[in-house]
Design an enzyme around this catalytic site. Structure first.
Site, mmCIF file in Angstrom:
data_model
loop_
_atom_site.group_PDB
_atom_site.id
_atom_site.type_symbol
_atom_site.label_atom_id
_atom_site.label_comp_id
_atom_site.label_asym_id
_atom_site.label_seq_id
_atom_site.Cartn_x
_atom_site.Cartn_y
_atom_site.Cartn_z
ATOM 1 N N SER A 166 61.160 73.312 2.705
ATOM 2 C CA SER A 166 62.404 73.655 2.035
ATOM 3 C C SER A 166 63.525 72.757 2.590
ATOM 4 O O SER A 166 63.364 71.540 2.601
ATOM 5 C CB SER A 166 62.696 75.150 2.211
ATOM 6 O OG SER A 166 63.687 75.591 1.326
ATOM 7 N N ARG A 235 72.479 86.482 -0.352
ATOM 8 C CA ARG A 235 71.079 86.580 0.046
ATOM 9 C C ARG A 235 70.220 87.164 -1.080
ATOM 10 O O ARG A 235 69.101 86.714 -1.304
ATOM 11 C CB ARG A 235 70.950 87.448 1.291
ATOM 12 C CG ARG A 235 69.534 87.567 1.828
ATOM 13 C CD ARG A 235 68.968 86.215 2.198
ATOM 14 N NE ARG A 235 67.790 86.331 3.045
ATOM 15 C CZ ARG A 235 67.144 85.311 3.584
ATOM 16 N NH1 ARG A 235 67.587 84.082 3.375
ATOM 17 N NH2 ARG A 235 66.098 85.504 4.355
ATOM 18 N N ASP A 335 55.880 78.276 -6.756
ATOM 19 C CA ASP A 335 57.281 78.078 -6.388
ATOM 20 C C ASP A 335 58.142 77.945 -7.646
ATOM 21 O O ASP A 335 57.894 77.080 -8.490
ATOM 22 C CB ASP A 335 57.411 76.816 -5.534
ATOM 23 C CG ASP A 335 58.703 76.743 -4.750
ATOM 24 O OD1 ASP A 335 59.694 77.378 -5.172
ATOM 25 O OD2 ASP A 335 58.726 76.045 -3.721
ATOM 26 N N HIS A 365 58.139 80.553 -3.463
ATOM 27 C CA HIS A 365 58.636 79.536 -2.532
ATOM 28 C C HIS A 365 58.334 79.878 -1.076
ATOM 29 O O HIS A 365 57.981 79.000 -0.290
ATOM 30 C CB HIS A 365 60.145 79.374 -2.725
ATOM 31 C CG HIS A 365 60.774 78.355 -1.835
ATOM 32 N ND1 HIS A 365 60.491 77.010 -1.916
ATOM 33 C CD2 HIS A 365 61.694 78.482 -0.823
ATOM 34 C CE1 HIS A 365 61.201 76.353 -1.010
ATOM 35 N NE2 HIS A 365 61.927 77.228 -0.326
ATOM 36 N N ASP A 366 58.467 81.150 -0.713
ATOM 37 C CA ASP A 366 58.239 81.547 0.679
ATOM 38 C C ASP A 366 56.804 81.327 1.147
ATOM 39 O O ASP A 366 56.499 81.499 2.332
ATOM 40 C CB ASP A 366 58.627 83.009 0.894
ATOM 41 C CG ASP A 366 60.112 83.188 1.167
ATOM 42 O OD1 ASP A 366 60.817 82.166 1.320
ATOM 43 O OD2 ASP A 366 60.583 84.344 1.229
#
Length: 385
Positions: A166, A235, A335, A365-366
């Site tokens: 990332s 967030r 992702d 993505h994580d």
């Protein structure tokens, strides 16, 4: 919890001589002054300190050094080391692991503008006041230039490898373009050569969520209430893009949270119960608010918006044409923040044939964090023999 509480006391500066690195405890935070820094977008910082951690020992010719770069709200604690706290890439880094700390000297630095020990908006200016709204705009390239000075002070002229996922991958790529003679291997995971319009749009929504919090006060909030609502909302926006639709659907569906009923609202819509996915986002927001500075979130998000390895270099292909590093690229197949197609585009811009290794993860993505172990065998073969 303060940084000292978390990592233990550390010296205010770190000696230049390489042997000192060999004596350091693994995974313990320390800082080093790297001097004044002129910034790419204008302005300057009169004195910059970088926080970092190390694992393993630097060998006599400093040829075994590895730099690992953290993501947007990450920190320097890549691996557990001498303490009890797990690292965020423990499956990858440690004794006997793909990045074997019995063989390699691993360094992880907190990015310029961060809030885990490096100079950032909460840091004191020369007069002792928090920088706050006066902290300058910094780019990924600025941080890499500061990290090069850290490498100098550790006695490292060339990294065996620079790797990250990332935003950490953006920093790794900038290293290869800015200092081609100082990077032997460059590992870029879950990011492309530049931030796209969609990624900038998502980032702008997060930045505005913070700036429009009444407690933000243009960034000068350190003597009063913190902009927790804005940071929490930022967030939430980000975390939706970090996870896949399939994962959210499987974990939460349309279910209510515990005894809460999303269809019971006797006192108006604001009084209804939450869906499970809403409770999940609330939890993620609360966790970040408890550990991160809102100004740093703004500064680092702006830096990520600026990410473009081809900026001022004639485009991506020309920027990377002089890179001498051996590249290792990887993407997460689910992702939806940094699409695998961006990694493919980056691969085509690089000299030679560079494959894109795919992390198979339902999470989104994580997956670059949770499933990094999938890359272990190929990393051992191509980068860390």
């Amino acid at each position: 919890m303060t940084l000292v509480d978390r990592f233990g006391a550390a010296p205010a500066d770190f000696p230049v001589a390489a042997p000192a690195a060999e004596e350091a405890l693994d995974g313990v935070l320390r800082t080093v002054a790297v001097g004044a820094l002129q910034l790419e977008a204008g302005g300057a910082l009169p004195e910059v300190e970088l926080a970092y951690e190390t694992w393993g020992k630097l060998n006599a010719d400093a040829s075994n050094a590895v730099l690992i770069q953290h993501a947007l709200t990450g920190d320097t604690h890549v691996a557990q080391g001498s303490g009890a706290e797990p690292g965020w890439w423990d499956p990858l880094v440690g004794p006997g692991k793909p990045v074997d700390t019995d063989k390699y000297f691993v360094v992880s630095a907190n990015i310029l503008g961060g809030c885990y020990g490096s100079t950032g908006p909460a840091s004191p200016d020369p007069e002792g006041r928090p920088w706050g709204s006066r902290f300058p705009f910094v780019t990924i390239r600025d941080s890499v230039r500061a990290e090069a000075r850290l490498a100098d002070r550790l006695g490292i002229r060339r990294w065996h490898a620079v790797l990250g996922g990332s935003m950490g991958g953006a920093r790794a790529l900038e290293w290869a373009a800015t200092y081609p003679d100082r990077v032997r291997h460059c590992v870029v995971v879950a990011i492309g050569a530049y931030s796209t319009a969609e990624q900038i749009a998502l980032a702008q929504a997060q930045v505005l969520a913070i700036r429009q919090d009444p407690n933000y006060r243009d960034g000068d909030y350190y003597d009063g209430p913190q902009p927790e609502a804005g940071l929490g909302l930022a967030r939430r926006i980000a975390h939706i893009s970090y996870r896949s639709e399939a994962e959210l659907g499987f974990r939460f569906g349309r279910r209510g949270q515990g005894a809460e009923n999303p269809f019971e609202a006797a006192d108006g819509a604001a009084s209804r119960g939450r869906y499970q996915v809403e409770s999940y986002l609330d939890h993620q927001a609360e966790k970040l608010v408890g550990r991160f500075d809102a100004n740093s979130y703004v500064i680092l998000t702006e830096a990520l918006m600026s990410h473009d390895v081809g900026r001022g270099r004639g485009g991506v292909q020309r920027a990377l044409s002089s890179a001498t590093a051996e590249f290792f690229l990887a993407a997460v197949n689910s992702d939806r923040l940094y699409f695998p197609e961006q990694s493919e585009e980056l691969a085509k811009a690089l000299p030679g044939e560079v494959p894109v290794h795919m992390i198979d993860a339902k999470i989104g993505h994580d997956g670059f964090l949770t499933e990094i172990g999938q890359l272990g065998p190929e990393l051992r073969r191509r980068v860390f023999p």
